[in-house]
Enzyme design. Structure first.
Site, short mmCIF file in Angstrom:
data_model
loop_
_atom_site.label_atom_id
_atom_site.label_comp_id
_atom_site.label_asym_id
_atom_site.label_seq_id
_atom_site.Cartn_x
_atom_site.Cartn_y
_atom_site.Cartn_z
CG PHE A 65 59.43 -37.42 -19.35
CD1 PHE A 65 59.93 -36.13 -19.48
CD2 PHE A 65 59.31 -37.94 -18.06
CE1 PHE A 65 60.31 -35.39 -18.38
CE2 PHE A 65 59.69 -37.19 -16.95
CZ PHE A 65 60.19 -35.92 -17.11
CB THR A 119 53.89 -31.16 -14.78
OG1 THR A 119 54.72 -30.36 -13.93
CG2 THR A 119 54.72 -31.70 -15.92
NE ARG A 159 51.89 -26.85 -18.60
CZ ARG A 159 53.01 -27.03 -17.92
NH1 ARG A 159 52.97 -27.42 -16.65
NH2 ARG A 159 54.19 -26.83 -18.50
NE ARG A 201 56.38 -23.92 -12.33
CZ ARG A 201 56.73 -25.00 -13.03
NH1 ARG A 201 57.30 -24.86 -14.24
NH2 ARG A 201 56.54 -26.20 -12.56
CE LYS A 217 56.75 -26.85 -22.76
NZ LYS A 217 56.54 -28.10 -21.98
CD GLU A 263 64.26 -22.46 -17.59
OE1 GLU A 263 64.12 -23.52 -16.96
OE2 GLU A 263 63.35 -21.62 -17.70
P1 DAT Z 1 56.86 -28.21 -15.97
O1 DAT Z 1 56.73 -28.02 -17.47
O2 DAT Z 1 55.53 -28.12 -15.28
O3 DAT Z 1 57.91 -27.30 -15.37
P2 DAT Z 1 58.78 -30.35 -15.57
O4 DAT Z 1 59.85 -29.33 -15.64
O5 DAT Z 1 58.76 -31.26 -14.38
O6 DAT Z 1 57.34 -29.71 -15.73
O7 DAT Z 1 58.88 -31.29 -16.86
C1 DAT Z 1 59.22 -30.73 -18.12
C2 DAT Z 1 58.29 -31.27 -19.16
O8 DAT Z 1 58.46 -32.68 -19.26
C3 DAT Z 1 56.81 -31.07 -18.85
O9 DAT Z 1 56.36 -29.83 -19.34
C4 DAT Z 1 56.17 -32.23 -19.56
C5 DAT Z 1 57.22 -33.31 -19.51
N1 DAT Z 1 56.97 -34.27 -18.44
C6 DAT Z 1 57.26 -34.10 -17.12
N2 DAT Z 1 56.89 -35.18 -16.41
C7 DAT Z 1 56.37 -36.04 -17.31
C8 DAT Z 1 55.81 -37.34 -17.23
N3 DAT Z 1 55.73 -37.97 -16.05
N4 DAT Z 1 55.36 -37.92 -18.36
C9 DAT Z 1 55.45 -37.29 -19.54
N5 DAT Z 1 55.97 -36.07 -19.71
C10 DAT Z 1 56.42 -35.46 -18.61
MG MG Z 2 59.97 -27.29 -15.58
#
Ligand code: DAT
Ligand code: MG
Length: 153
Positions: free
Chosen positions: A58, A92, A103, A86, A10, A127
């Protein structure tokens, strides 16, 4: 089973000079790079990619972040790669993720977490289709495949 997964370094990963570090971890694990594109993801494409999160508090910030500067979008391939990546990525939120993960070693933020990796076969297929045409994905053998998998032991 051989799987493909969409990996995005990213904008914070690119800006923080961490693309090589992250690619190095995936290469050293023995995964095969089959497609790559350096691009600034549009707001619309970011919204499509994160459509599952639409409506969450978010969502706007997340899609703005993903489209704010160039990303490195890739497809990597290996048996069982989706879950392995993963685990390598970690939790996350950067601030929650364990040391030893991408991370957990390299990020500390709530929202800026360096890398995306598909979370299931179904999301990987969707995706990958969003970012790549079929003819942009290479098919080839890794020269060291027999040393990576060691099936005869
Ligand atoms: P991941 O990137 O681990 O697959 P996700 O698909 O649940 O996580 O969420 C996508 C993105 O959204 C993640 O990389 C960061 C953001 N995100 C998720 N939950 C969040 C939260 N509670 N507060 C802020 N950003 C969040
Ligand atoms: Mg995700």
């Amino acid at each position: 089973m051989t799987e493909q997964t969409l990996i995005i370094i990213k904008p914070d990963g690119v800006q923080r000079h961490l693309s090589g570090e992250i690619i190095g971890r995936l290469e050293k694990r023995g995964f095969k790079l089959v497609a790559a594109k350096f691009m600034q993801i549009s707001g619309e494409l970011a919204r499509q990619h994160y459509a599952i999160h639409e409506g969450k508090p978010f969502f706007e910030g997340l899609t703005q972040y993903l489209s704010s500067a160039p990303s490195l979008v890739m497809v990597w391939e290996a048996e069982g790669i989706i879950d392995m990546v993963r685990k390598m990525i970690g939790a996350t939120l950067g601030c929650d993720s364990e040391p030893g993960t991408i991370r957990g070693d390299l990020s500390c933020s709530m929202g800026y977490n360096l890398i995306h990796g598909s979370d299931s076969m179904q999301s990987a297929e969707q995706e990958i289709r969003l970012f790549f045409k079929p003819d942009e994905i290479s098919s080839y053998e890794l020269a060291d495949a027999k040393w990576l998998y060691g099936r005869n032991i």
